[in-house]
Design an enzyme around this catalytic site. Structure first.
Site, mmCIF file in Angstrom:
data_model
loop_
_atom_site.group_PDB
_atom_site.id
_atom_site.type_symbol
_atom_site.label_atom_id
_atom_site.label_comp_id
_atom_site.label_asym_id
_atom_site.label_seq_id
_atom_site.Cartn_x
_atom_site.Cartn_y
_atom_site.Cartn_z
ATOM 1 N N TYR A 1 22.594 82.946 -15.557
ATOM 2 C CA TYR A 1 23.794 82.961 -16.414
ATOM 3 C C TYR A 1 24.595 81.668 -16.326
ATOM 4 O O TYR A 1 25.445 81.400 -17.176
ATOM 5 C CB TYR A 1 24.702 84.171 -16.103
ATOM 6 C CG TYR A 1 25.315 84.196 -14.725
ATOM 7 C CD1 TYR A 1 26.343 83.330 -14.365
ATOM 8 C CD2 TYR A 1 24.867 85.101 -13.774
ATOM 9 C CE1 TYR A 1 26.896 83.352 -13.098
ATOM 10 C CE2 TYR A 1 25.408 85.133 -12.507
ATOM 11 C CZ TYR A 1 26.422 84.254 -12.168
ATOM 12 O OH TYR A 1 26.954 84.276 -10.909
ATOM 13 N N GLU A 2 24.338 80.867 -15.292
ATOM 14 C CA GLU A 2 25.040 79.579 -15.195
ATOM 15 C C GLU A 2 24.469 78.568 -16.196
ATOM 16 O O GLU A 2 25.036 77.492 -16.372
ATOM 17 C CB GLU A 2 24.933 79.027 -13.774
ATOM 18 C CG GLU A 2 25.692 79.851 -12.740
ATOM 19 C CD GLU A 2 25.498 79.334 -11.326
ATOM 20 O OE1 GLU A 2 26.229 78.431 -10.915
ATOM 21 O OE2 GLU A 2 24.586 79.825 -10.640
ATOM 22 N N SER B 1 26.160 86.492 -3.288
ATOM 23 C CA SER B 1 27.636 86.418 -3.380
ATOM 24 C C SER B 1 28.292 87.035 -2.153
ATOM 25 O O SER B 1 28.060 88.206 -1.849
ATOM 26 C CB SER B 1 28.136 87.206 -4.594
ATOM 27 O OG SER B 1 27.677 86.624 -5.767
ATOM 28 N N ALA C 1 24.672 90.883 -4.052
ATOM 29 C CA ALA C 1 25.670 91.917 -4.284
ATOM 30 C C ALA C 1 25.254 92.606 -5.582
ATOM 31 O O ALA C 1 24.804 91.940 -6.513
ATOM 32 C CB ALA C 1 27.051 91.297 -4.432
ATOM 33 N N ASN D 1 30.223 97.494 -5.564
ATOM 34 C CA ASN D 1 31.070 98.308 -6.461
ATOM 35 C C ASN D 1 30.165 99.329 -7.123
ATOM 36 O O ASN D 1 28.952 99.154 -7.137
ATOM 37 C CB ASN D 1 31.700 97.406 -7.545
ATOM 38 C CG ASN D 1 30.638 96.643 -8.332
ATOM 39 O OD1 ASN D 1 30.121 95.624 -7.873
ATOM 40 N ND2 ASN D 1 30.283 97.152 -9.500
ATOM 41 N N HIS E 1 21.992 80.872 -10.640
ATOM 42 C CA HIS E 1 21.874 82.032 -11.520
ATOM 43 C C HIS E 1 21.489 81.591 -12.923
ATOM 44 O O HIS E 1 21.931 80.546 -13.409
ATOM 45 C CB HIS E 1 23.210 82.779 -11.583
ATOM 46 C CG HIS E 1 23.652 83.356 -10.275
ATOM 47 N ND1 HIS E 1 24.431 82.646 -9.382
ATOM 48 C CD2 HIS E 1 23.405 84.558 -9.699
ATOM 49 C CE1 HIS E 1 24.654 83.399 -8.319
ATOM 50 N NE2 HIS E 1 24.045 84.568 -8.477
ATOM 51 N N MET F 1 22.642 90.370 -11.079
ATOM 52 C CA MET F 1 22.347 89.247 -11.984
ATOM 53 C C MET F 1 21.486 88.180 -11.321
ATOM 54 O O MET F 1 21.571 86.999 -11.678
ATOM 55 C CB MET F 1 23.666 88.615 -12.458
ATOM 56 C CG MET F 1 24.644 89.608 -13.075
ATOM 57 S SD MET F 1 26.210 88.805 -13.500
ATOM 58 C CE MET F 1 27.263 90.240 -13.810
ATOM 59 N N SER F 2 20.657 88.586 -10.381
ATOM 60 C CA SER F 2 19.849 87.584 -9.660
ATOM 61 C C SER F 2 18.544 88.212 -9.179
ATOM 62 O O SER F 2 18.083 89.202 -9.748
ATOM 63 C CB SER F 2 20.648 87.055 -8.461
ATOM 64 O OG SER F 2 20.852 88.066 -7.503
ATOM 65 N N HIS G 1 35.179 90.394 -10.211
ATOM 66 C CA HIS G 1 34.428 89.637 -9.187
ATOM 67 C C HIS G 1 35.132 89.661 -7.820
ATOM 68 O O HIS G 1 34.474 89.662 -6.786
ATOM 69 C CB HIS G 1 34.206 88.194 -9.660
ATOM 70 C CG HIS G 1 33.351 87.369 -8.747
ATOM 71 N ND1 HIS G 1 32.013 87.669 -8.477
ATOM 72 C CD2 HIS G 1 33.626 86.258 -8.019
ATOM 73 C CE1 HIS G 1 31.528 86.772 -7.635
ATOM 74 N NE2 HIS G 1 32.486 85.904 -7.341
ATOM 75 N N HIS H 1 29.913 80.690 -3.488
ATOM 76 C CA HIS H 1 28.612 80.086 -3.190
ATOM 77 C C HIS H 1 28.827 78.643 -2.733
ATOM 78 O O HIS H 1 29.324 77.810 -3.484
ATOM 79 C CB HIS H 1 27.722 80.072 -4.437
ATOM 80 C CG HIS H 1 27.315 81.427 -4.890
ATOM 81 N ND1 HIS H 1 26.019 81.898 -4.794
ATOM 82 C CD2 HIS H 1 28.030 82.424 -5.422
ATOM 83 C CE1 HIS H 1 25.983 83.131 -5.258
ATOM 84 N NE2 HIS H 1 27.183 83.477 -5.649
HETATM 85 N N1 HPA Z 1 26.766 94.613 -12.296
HETATM 86 C C1 HPA Z 1 26.012 93.480 -12.291
HETATM 87 N N2 HPA Z 1 26.023 92.624 -11.293
HETATM 88 C C2 HPA Z 1 26.804 92.899 -10.232
HETATM 89 C C3 HPA Z 1 27.608 94.050 -10.168
HETATM 90 C C4 HPA Z 1 27.578 94.947 -11.267
HETATM 91 O O1 HPA Z 1 28.259 95.993 -11.292
HETATM 92 N N3 HPA Z 1 28.270 94.007 -8.976
HETATM 93 C C5 HPA Z 1 27.867 92.877 -8.343
HETATM 94 N N4 HPA Z 1 26.983 92.191 -9.094
#
Ligand code: HPA
Length: 274
Positions: A86-87, A31, A114, A236, A84, A212-213, A248, A62
């Site tokens: 989750y998609e 990302s 990320a 973050n 992903h 998440m990847s 996001h 993306h």
């Molecule tokens: N959690 C999960 N996935 C993420 C995060 C997070 O805080 N930041 C960027 N991808």
């Protein structure tokens, strides 16, 4: 069609587009980090939607294409956008591009993402070399019959992330005067961010960052005997650490800010890879 045939079809389509070009290094750009592909010289762009058997990426940030070309003197195949879990893609689809990379003759993969910082010594904007991971997806892309031609039934994961490449990344960061954290990446399915209680749990379990990847792709890369370097951009602090909700847009904003450092680090690492 067997998965082997699907991989061969995708790979021969790509090979037709790029001719004699042989990529040495595969790059999976997470990302907000797809900009690295814009640095590739003599680029050949192949949209995922043109490649037989490829899923199509949907998430914001993306682009959804392969970019083949030269980066700092090394031949690369970069994925601008990934798939992903989750998609709604199956694990086979999520990891399909990695198998295609292997079929194209790639031996080294750099995986980027990320991630939320779990380790309280981290700050948003830090880069982290992945030392190890925790598969918290509740599944594994290798579940099902094993194809011995792809790799062993019970792959060793004791050095999932190449020590040599981790050292190269650290040495490169030092030379560039750049801070580079090191830590354990926890892979969750998403798409929800974690609850503060889950973040505390993941910290207790030994996680430093969460995303998440990455975990599925790295499992398939290691199964196939490829060397992996993983780099997370801490976009973050994970939920509950700072007194603010997660969004996001913040993930994309932070990756924008560290883009220059990220590009310089990865490009310099690539130039030194064997
Ligand atoms: N959690 C999960 N996935 C993420 C995060 C997070 O805080 N930041 C960027 N991808």
């Amino acid at each position: 069609m067997t998965i082997k045939q699907e991989i061969q079809d995708a790979s021969s389509y790509i090979q037709d587009q790029v001719g004699e070009f042989r990529p040495e290094i595969g790059l999976i750009l997470g990302s907000g980090l797809g900009v690295l592909a814009e640095e590739i010289e003599s680029p050949v762009q192949i949209p995922y939607s043109d490649i037989p058997n490829f899923p199509v990426s949907t998430v914001e940030g993306h682009a959804g294409q392969f970019v083949f070309g030269t980066l700092n003197g090394k031949t690369v195949a970069a994925m601008q956008g990934r798939f992903h879990f989750y998609e709604g893609y199956s694990m086979d689809k999520v990891t399909f591009p990695v198998r295609v990379m292997k079929e194209l003759g790639i031996h080294h993969v750099i995986v980027t993402n990320a991630a939320g910082g779990i380790n309280e010594e981290f700050q948003p904007g830090d880069l982290m070399v992945i030392a190890d991971h925790i598969n918290n997806f509740g599944t594994n892309p290798l579940i099902g019959p094993n194809s011995n031609e792809f790799g062993p039934r019970f792959p060793d994961m004791s050095t999932a992330y190449s020590l040599e490449l981790q050292h190269l990344a650290q040495d490169t960061a030092k030379e560039l005067g750049m801070k580079l954290q090191s830590g354990v990446y926890v892979g969750n399915t998403g798409p929800t961010y974690e609850t503060p209680a889950e973040v505390r749990m993941l910290r207790t379990l030994g996680g430093d960052a969460v995303g998440m990847s990455t975990v599925p792709e790295v499992i398939i890369a290691r199964h196939a005997g490829m060397d992996v370097l993983g780099i997370s951009c801490i976009s973050n602090m994970a939920a509950g650490i700072l007194d603010q909700p997660l969004h996001h847009d913040e993930v994309i904003e932070t990756t924008e800010k560290v883009k220059a450092n990220f590009l310089l680090l990865v490009k310099t690492i690539v130039s030194k890879m064997g």
